[in-house]
Write a protein that holds these residues in place. Structure first.
Motif, PDB file in Angstrom:
ATOM      1  N   SER A 197       0.861  -1.179   0.000  1.00 38.43           N
ATOM      2  CA  SER A 197       0.000   0.000   0.000  1.00 38.43           C
ATOM      3  C   SER A 197       0.897   1.229   0.000  1.00 38.43           C
ATOM      4  O   SER A 197       2.120   1.123  -0.046  1.00 38.43           O
ATOM      5  N   GLY A 198       0.287   2.385   0.068  1.00 38.50           N
ATOM      6  CA  GLY A 198       1.043   3.633   0.091  1.00 38.50           C
ATOM      7  C   GLY A 198       0.114   4.789  -0.168  1.00 38.50           C
ATOM      8  O   GLY A 198      -1.108   4.631  -0.162  1.00 38.50           O
ATOM      9  N   TYR A 199       0.686   5.964  -0.439  1.00 36.38           N
ATOM     10  CA  TYR A 199      -0.164   7.144  -0.594  1.00 36.38           C
ATOM     11  C   TYR A 199       0.237   7.970  -1.811  1.00 36.38           C
ATOM     12  O   TYR A 199       0.234   9.200  -1.781  1.00 36.38           O
ATOM     13  N   THR A 200       0.587   7.253  -2.895  1.00 39.33           N
ATOM     14  CA  THR A 200       1.006   7.935  -4.120  1.00 39.33           C
ATOM     15  C   THR A 200       0.125   7.585  -5.305  1.00 39.33           C
ATOM     16  O   THR A 200       0.209   8.238  -6.345  1.00 39.33           O
ATOM     17  N   GLY A 201      -0.727   6.557  -5.177  1.00 36.30           N
ATOM     18  CA  GLY A 201      -1.475   6.046  -6.310  1.00 36.30           C
ATOM     19  C   GLY A 201      -0.712   4.994  -7.093  1.00 36.30           C
ATOM     20  O   GLY A 201      -1.268   4.340  -7.966  1.00 36.30           O
ATOM     21  N   GLU A 202       0.567   4.821  -6.760  1.00 34.00           N
ATOM     22  CA  GLU A 202       1.392   3.816  -7.421  1.00 34.00           C
ATOM     23  C   GLU A 202       1.402   2.516  -6.616  1.00 34.00           C
ATOM     24  O   GLU A 202       1.104   2.497  -5.426  1.00 34.00           O
ATOM     25  N   ASP A 203       1.770   1.430  -7.290  1.00 34.44           N
ATOM     26  CA  ASP A 203       2.078   0.194  -6.579  1.00 34.44           C
ATOM     27  C   ASP A 203       3.237   0.487  -5.628  1.00 34.44           C
ATOM     28  O   ASP A 203       4.099   1.323  -5.907  1.00 34.44           O
ATOM     29  N   GLY A 204       3.252  -0.194  -4.497  1.00 42.58           N
ATOM     30  CA  GLY A 204       4.350   0.030  -3.570  1.00 42.58           C
ATOM     31  C   GLY A 204       4.089  -0.608  -2.229  1.00 42.58           C
ATOM     32  O   GLY A 204       3.113  -1.352  -2.043  1.00 42.58           O
ATOM     33  N   PHE A 205       4.957  -0.289  -1.281  1.00 38.09           N
ATOM     34  CA  PHE A 205       4.943  -0.941   0.015  1.00 38.09           C
ATOM     35  C   PHE A 205       5.221   0.067   1.126  1.00 38.09           C
ATOM     36  O   PHE A 205       5.934   1.050   0.911  1.00 38.09           O
ATOM     37  N   GLU A 206       4.656  -0.196   2.289  1.00 43.50           N
ATOM     38  CA  GLU A 206       5.039   0.495   3.513  1.00 43.50           C
ATOM     39  C   GLU A 206       5.675  -0.532   4.437  1.00 43.50           C
ATOM     40  O   GLU A 206       5.133  -1.636   4.607  1.00 43.50           O
ATOM     41  N   ILE A 207       6.814  -0.187   5.013  1.00 44.29           N
ATOM     42  CA  ILE A 207       7.629  -1.127   5.781  1.00 44.29           C
ATOM     43  C   ILE A 207       7.859  -0.564   7.171  1.00 44.29           C
ATOM     44  O   ILE A 207       8.527   0.467   7.339  1.00 44.29           O
ATOM     45  N   SER A 208       7.286  -1.223   8.167  1.00 42.34           N
ATOM     46  CA  SER A 208       7.535  -0.872   9.565  1.00 42.34           C
ATOM     47  C   SER A 208       8.743  -1.666  10.026  1.00 42.34           C
ATOM     48  O   SER A 208       8.762  -2.895   9.958  1.00 42.34           O
ATOM     49  N   VAL A 209       9.758  -0.964  10.502  1.00 42.75           N
ATOM     50  CA  VAL A 209      11.047  -1.575  10.811  1.00 42.75           C
ATOM     51  C   VAL A 209      11.515  -1.086  12.180  1.00 42.75           C
ATOM     52  O   VAL A 209      11.276   0.072  12.542  1.00 42.75           O
ATOM     53  N   PRO A 210      12.161  -1.937  12.987  1.00 44.52           N
ATOM     54  CA  PRO A 210      12.706  -1.448  14.255  1.00 44.52           C
ATOM     55  C   PRO A 210      13.582  -0.213  14.029  1.00 44.52           C
ATOM     56  O   PRO A 210      14.389  -0.173  13.085  1.00 44.52           O
ATOM     57  N   ALA A 211      13.419   0.788  14.883  1.00 52.64           N
ATOM     58  CA  ALA A 211      14.087   2.073  14.673  1.00 52.64           C
ATOM     59  C   ALA A 211      15.595   1.926  14.499  1.00 52.64           C
ATOM     60  O   ALA A 211      16.202   2.599  13.659  1.00 52.64           O
ATOM     61  N   GLY A 212      16.193   1.022  15.251  1.00 50.19           N
ATOM     62  CA  GLY A 212      17.635   0.850  15.191  1.00 50.19           C
ATOM     63  C   GLY A 212      18.147   0.233  13.902  1.00 50.19           C
ATOM     64  O   GLY A 212      19.346   0.288  13.623  1.00 50.19           O
ATOM     65  N   ARG A 213      17.245  -0.351  13.118  1.00 49.82           N
ATOM     66  CA  ARG A 213      17.640  -0.975  11.849  1.00 49.82           C
ATOM     67  C   ARG A 213      17.174  -0.174  10.635  1.00 49.82           C
ATOM     68  O   ARG A 213      17.425  -0.565   9.499  1.00 49.82           O
ATOM     69  N   ALA A 214      16.471   0.921  10.885  1.00 46.27           N
ATOM     70  CA  ALA A 214      15.842   1.666   9.792  1.00 46.27           C
ATOM     71  C   ALA A 214      16.863   2.269   8.827  1.00 46.27           C
ATOM     72  O   ALA A 214      16.709   2.184   7.605  1.00 46.27           O
ATOM     73  N   GLU A 215      17.919   2.881   9.364  1.00 42.53           N
ATOM     74  CA  GLU A 215      18.886   3.532   8.474  1.00 42.53           C
ATOM     75  C   GLU A 215      19.600   2.512   7.604  1.00 42.53           C
ATOM     76  O   GLU A 215      19.823   2.748   6.402  1.00 42.53           O
ATOM     77  N   ALA A 216      19.937   1.359   8.176  1.00 46.85           N
ATOM     78  CA  ALA A 216      20.611   0.328   7.389  1.00 46.85           C
ATOM     79  C   ALA A 216      19.715  -0.167   6.260  1.00 46.85           C
ATOM     80  O   ALA A 216      20.178  -0.355   5.120  1.00 46.85           O
ATOM     81  N   LEU A 217      18.426  -0.369   6.544  1.00 49.48           N
ATOM     82  CA  LEU A 217      17.522  -0.840   5.511  1.00 49.48           C
ATOM     83  C   LEU A 217      17.305   0.226   4.443  1.00 49.48           C
ATOM     84  O   LEU A 217      17.333  -0.063   3.233  1.00 49.48           O
ATOM     85  N   ALA A 218      17.100   1.468   4.863  1.00 48.82           N
ATOM     86  CA  ALA A 218      16.902   2.547   3.899  1.00 48.82           C
ATOM     87  C   ALA A 218      18.136   2.716   3.010  1.00 48.82           C
ATOM     88  O   ALA A 218      18.030   2.905   1.793  1.00 48.82           O
ATOM     89  N   THR A 219      19.313   2.628   3.597  1.00 46.05           N
ATOM     90  CA  THR A 219      20.556   2.763   2.833  1.00 46.05           C
ATOM     91  C   THR A 219      20.681   1.644   1.811  1.00 46.05           C
ATOM     92  O   THR A 219      21.098   1.869   0.662  1.00 46.05           O
ATOM     93  N   ALA A 220      20.309   0.427   2.210  1.00 46.73           N
ATOM     94  CA  ALA A 220      20.377  -0.706   1.282  1.00 46.73           C
ATOM     95  C   ALA A 220      19.415  -0.514   0.117  1.00 46.73           C
ATOM     96  O   ALA A 220      19.759  -0.797  -1.042  1.00 46.73           O
TER      97      ALA A 220
END
Length: 382
Positions: A197-220
């Motif tokens: 899901s998301g809020y752009t009208g496009e296909d996509g995803f929302e990902i809830s991630v532990p705060a301490g791992r968020a930057e690593a996942l976003a960077t990847a």
């Protein structure tokens, strides 16, 4: 959209350092220091999301677990139905549904996503409303549910036609998900909650991630050449093109779901004649409007010409009338259309697509056509 209402210290999301190091232009939004754009600019960010994939930080949103004391998720669903007009009991495990929390006058206290995780419900609420939402849930549902806010989780959105192929490199399971599927997934070895899901009208995803791992996942994710970081500016223009409401602007405590053109979100089971009709705040007014119509409606608007018509502009039935009949609630330039777009409220008699109204802009009356939304067709995976 970006108005600052108080002078309290700004909060930071777990991705704040990444925004700064990536060249994000930071602005106050809903009490947080958030990126409005990056060096590429709003226009390119918008168009890149439409043609490839954009990564958004939406960690300012509220995440709440609603856990039934009976350990039966059905009890949590029935409890939440006392606050929203949607069929929550009918949300199957692994699915989510859009809903609104209503007040006694039928107005909208907040709009939210509700997911069934099998043992409990998972809610995502708006940033500016999350403290009030939590208090409202505690005041009304504490006898049957444990209300557990999840402040130690970040939330990122990956949106666009390449979102699935990018995220599938880190979580093969996402390829089989369809629009509004939601639940726990392992993403790059991290225990996450993923919704398609998301809020752009496009296909996509929302990902809830532990705060301490968020930057690593976003960077990847950003290491993929298909992905660009996207700020609040393009998020707003994307959701406007998609005809999606922004709480506090297009819907609020003075608008009912029917006035907001959200009646599609109210299932038959909660309407007159349904198996669990009514029973939520403002039911009499909302159910009456479902059957008889509302006095006003949220509509799409297409200005004639190139000038964007912004929020707050009054709307008139003709070029000469002195009394406005409505107002623009969201407006700006639609990069995908290369033209301005807007949304606003009009009396129902003026709300039919194709109708002509006039907006006041710098002392001039500019014509606008009432238009169907979304302005840009959505690409959700059904």
């Amino acid at each position: 959209m970006l108005a600052r209402e108080d002078h309290s210290p700004l909060k930071r999301t777990p991705l704040h350092a990444l925004h700064v190091s990536s060249g994000g232009k930071m602005v106050p939004f809903a009490g947080y220091d958030m990126p409005v754009q990056y060096a590429t600019g709003v226009l390119r960010e918008h168009l890149h999301t439409r043609c490839s994939a954009g990564l958004f930080d939406v960690s300012h949103m509220g995440q709440i677990a609603l856990r039934p004391k009976s350990r039966k998720v059905e009890d949590a669903a029935l409890a939440l139905e006392r606050l929203v007009p949607q069929d929550i009991l009918g949300v199957a495990p692994g699915r989510q549904r859009y809903a609104q929390i209503t007040n006694g006058a039928g107005g909208i206290l907040d709009d939210l996503m509700v997911a069934n995780f099998g043992s409990h419900l998972f809610l995502v609420v708006n940033a500016a409303c999350k403290a009030e939402d939590e208090a409202h849930l505690r005041a009304n549902l504490s006898e049957t549910c444990v209300i557990e806010p999840l402040p130690d989780r970040a939330l990122i959105a990956l949106q666009g036609p390449n979102a699935c192929s990018v995220l599938a490199k880190f979580c093969a399971d996402v390829a089989a998900m369809r629009f509004m599927d939601s639940g726990p997934r392992s993403v790059d070895g991290i225990d996450c909650f993923v919704s398609r899901s998301g809020y752009t009208g496009e296909d996509g995803f929302e990902i809830s991630v532990p705060a301490g791992r968020a930057e690593a996942l976003a960077t990847a994710l950003l290491a993929d050449s298909a992905v660009l970081p996207i700020g609040l500016g393009a998020r707003d223009s994307l959701r406007l093109e998609a005809g999606l409401c922004l709480y506090g602007h297009d819907i609020d405590t003075t608008t009912t779901p029917v006035e907001g053109a959200l009646e599609w979100s109210i299932q038959k089971s909660r309407r007159h004649g349904g198996v669990r009709a009514g029973g939520f705040p403002g039911a009499d007014k909302i159910l009456s409007q479902l059957e008889q119509g509302a006095p006003r409606r949220r509509v799409g608007l297409r200005p004639d010409g190139r000038a964007p018509i912004r929020e707050g502009a009054p709307l008139f039935p003709d070029a000469a009338s002195s009394e406005p009949i409505g107002a623009v609630t969201s407006g700006g330039f639609g990069p995908s259309l290369n033209a301005p777009v807007a949304m606003g409220y009009l009396p129902s008699a003026h709300a039919a697509s194709g109708g002509l109204v006039f907006a006041q802009l710098r002392g001039q009356r500019l014509p606008m056509r009432v238009a169907a939304t979304p302005f840009v067709p959505n690409t959700y995976k059904r």
